[in-house]
Design an enzyme around this catalytic site. Structure first.
Site, PDB file in Angstrom:
ATOM      1  N   GLY A 142       1.544  -1.326  -0.359  1.00 39.07           N
ATOM      2  CA  GLY A 142       0.056   0.253  -0.192  1.00 39.07           C
ATOM      3  C   GLY A 142       0.903   1.401   0.407  1.00 39.07           C
ATOM      4  O   GLY A 142       1.849   1.543  -0.863  1.00 39.07           O
ATOM      5  N   GLY A 143       0.490   2.579   0.481  1.00 37.81           N
ATOM      6  CA  GLY A 143       1.165   3.793   0.674  1.00 37.81           C
ATOM      7  C   GLY A 143       2.384   3.475   0.962  1.00 37.81           C
ATOM      8  O   GLY A 143       3.346   4.641   1.465  1.00 37.81           O
ATOM      9  N   GLY A 178      23.844  13.632 -29.581  1.00 35.36           N
ATOM     10  CA  GLY A 178      23.200  15.059 -28.770  1.00 35.36           C
ATOM     11  C   GLY A 178      23.440  14.019 -27.454  1.00 35.36           C
ATOM     12  O   GLY A 178      23.880  14.834 -26.102  1.00 35.36           O
ATOM     13  N   ALA A 179      23.868  12.602 -27.441  1.00 39.64           N
ATOM     14  CA  ALA A 179      24.778  12.003 -26.883  1.00 39.64           C
ATOM     15  C   ALA A 179      26.055  12.878 -25.896  1.00 39.64           C
ATOM     16  O   ALA A 179      26.680  12.817 -24.615  1.00 39.64           O
ATOM     17  CB  ALA A 179      24.798  11.167 -26.898  1.00 39.64           C
TER      18      ALA A 179
END
Ligand code: HXC
Length: 518
Positions: free
Chosen positions: A173-174, A408-409
């Site tokens: 859960g949380g 871009g790398a």
């Protein structure tokens, strides 16, 4: 005080009660599952006899409404305190599954908050040993409020003290969000699991049958979700891993990492670096071998080894000083940058920057991974995270381009233009706008269309491109990198270069915080 008298006996009785909690039967049950008891885990974590417990005698505030059983035990299902790891103070909370399934009631939550606050005030790391059925059902909103307060303290401490979560049982859960907010998550195989909604809910809502392990076991979180940074076979090794990780960190963001004497002088195998990158640019090699030859002996400790293995990140030491390493891995997917590797690299860089750990980048990347899947899943915004993280980091940052630094790398992987301090390249480096095949297809489109043997011609053009354009000397001559170096000199160059950066200081513009593209 009379040590045979009533007052002292009563004191000893109480101590015995909180040590054993719900009795040996529950501890036996815990052992039968391959799990240790909360106190046994603490004993493994800390230097001998250094643990000091806090709030051992507090009692539960769970109201007896007749709904569910309440354990009348001291401590409310969590052991808290501080101890020493390699001599340095560390705070801990360790959930006790033998008391109401380690579930989080209001007192249990207040105890965790107490060590969170002390750790922050003192400037010491905090380790959470998690083994819990989640929010204590009988306490309702009081328990939820406890979780939310813990989350808030996790966030307040982020970037100030190292926070480590160790999942040694359920985290459901949380309850998963506190670990998710901390810096590193450890899990033990077969006995730990994390999920927001469990197998029963999955069955009910989606009509899918899944086991606990398939849904949120250690392997799944290490390989697929990336939630777990480290996984081990058993609890002993998991806790040893935590101690090793902490050895690289300062206690808080105002300190520097501790110096650790290197095992031996490292000169003998360093020549091997000259032959590690194959002449054929399409042949892979293992960048971890490069790392091992550069850093102090046996000092590399990999983070998130199983997740996005096309990028390798981890902590290590150069001449005794801690560094973080980010390296493209040519052995896997040619070291390409994709969404997962960008996320992995960015998060690691931000941790290093928060805690004054200099960053070494070893670059061999053909570019970003093309394709519908990556584009539609947001490689633009996720790749930007890596760029953002490198660029905003103010710790010393050095790059060594081993082979490919295309497109871009080149910019993203800590180029000097995004704030890198020094950029070195090996003679095998290929630095250009794009790889040879792509470049000649664009530049010689017509020639290739008209050629008798286009394949052969393309090969010739590509070889010429590699020689004339994609070499490190153009970048060196024009000052885009600092130096083309002999691979065998890499370790010494790096030690000297990082030394010059020890007093590095960067003034930042006044702002609340940057807006990393989340
Ligand atoms: C109170 C709990 C409990 C809980 C377990 N126990 N979880 N008591 N509140 N949340 C108790 C059991 O009643 C049992 O008590 C003892 O702990 C051991 O549990 P078992 O079920 O016998 O153990 P096991 O078979 O190992 O199963 C473990 C388990 C299961 C898978 C964790 O107990 C379980 O599913 N628990 C509920 C998990 C859950 O859904 N939690 C709430 C999540 S929501 P006895 O008396 O028999 O020893 C949540 C919200 C947080 O956490 C939101 C924050 C934002």
């Amino acid at each position: 005080m009379d040590i045979n008298g009533k007052i002292y006996k009563d004191f000893l009785n109480r101590i015995e009660r909180f040590q054993v909690q719900n009795g040996p039967e529950k501890i036996k049950k815990q052992h039968a599952k391959g799990k240790l008891h909360a106190r046994e885990r603490i004993a493994l974590l800390f230097d001998k006899d250094s643990f000091e417990e806090l709030d051992a005698f507090v009692t539960s505030a769970t109201p007896d409404t007749g709904f569910g059983r309440i354990d009348e035990a001291f401590g409310d299902g969590v052991v808290i305190g501080h101890g020493r790891i390699n001599g340095r103070i560390v705070y801990v909370y360790s959930q006790d599954f033998t008391v109401m399934g380690g579930s989080l009631g209001s007192v249990h939550a207040k105890k965790i908050m107490k060590v969170q606050e002390l750790a922050l005030r003192v400037g010491a790391p905090i380790v959470g040993l998690i083994d819990s059925g989640g929010a204590r059902i009988q306490e309702g909103v009081a328990s939820l409020s406890g979780y939310a307060s813990i989350f808030h303290r996790n966030i307040q401490s982020s970037g100030v003290i190292p926070q480590i979560s160790v999942i040694l049982g359920p985290a459901a859960g949380g309850a998963v969000y506190s670990p998710a907010l901390t810096d590193f998550v450890f899990m033990t195989k077969n006995t730990s699991y994390m999920f927001v909604t469990g197998p029963d809910v999955v069955k009910e809502v989606l009509n899918e049958e899944v086991t606990f392990d398939e849904l949120g076991g250690a392997e799944v979180h290490a390989r697929k979700s990336g939630v777990a940074n480290f996984i081990y076979e058993d609890e002993e090794n998991t806790i040893l891993g935590v101690k090793k990780l902490l050895s690289f960190f300062p206690s808080n963001n105002l300190e520097n990492p501790p110096f650790v004497e290197p095992k031996s002088k490292k000169e003998k195998n360093i020549d091997k670096l000259r032959s590690i990158v194959p002449d054929d640019p399409n042949k892979p090699y293992d960048v971890k071998k490069v790392i091992d030859l550069i850093v102090d002996q046996d000092s590399f400790f990999e983070v998130s080894e199983q997740y996005a293995p096309n990028i390798v990140v981890g902590f290590s030491r150069l001449n005794g000083k801690a560094i973080g390493i980010v390296a493209n891995q040519p052995k896997i997917l040619a070291g390409v940058l994709d969404i997962n590797s960008s996320l992995k690299g960015a998060r690691f860089i931000r941790f290093c920057d928060s805690f004054n750990i200099p960053i070494l980048t070893l670059e061999d990347v053909p570019g970003f991974l093309p394709g519908l899947d990556q584009e539609h899943s947001g490689i633009i915004k996720h790749g930007a995270k890596l760029l953002f993280a490198y660029s905003e980091a103010t710790v010393p940052k050095i790059t060594v381009i081993l082979r490919k630094a295309y497109g871009g790398a080149f910019c993203v992987m800590n180029s000097r233009n995004v704030g890198g301090d020094y950029s070195f390249a090996w003679p095998t480096a290929e630095i250009a706008v794009m790889g040879p095949e792509g470049a000649v297809s664009i530049l010689y489109k017509r020639e290739l269309q008209d050629a008798e043997d286009p394949k052969k011609l393309k090969k010739e053009f590509a070889a010429k491109y590699r020689q004339d354009i994609a070499n490190p000397y153009i970048a060196d001559e024009k000052g885009y990198i600092d130096e083309v170096i002999d691979p065998a000199d890499t370790r010494n160059k790096l030690i000297t270069a990082f030394k010059t950066l020890e007093n590095k200081h960067v003034d930042q513009p006044a702002r609340k915080h940057g807006n990393i593209p989340l």
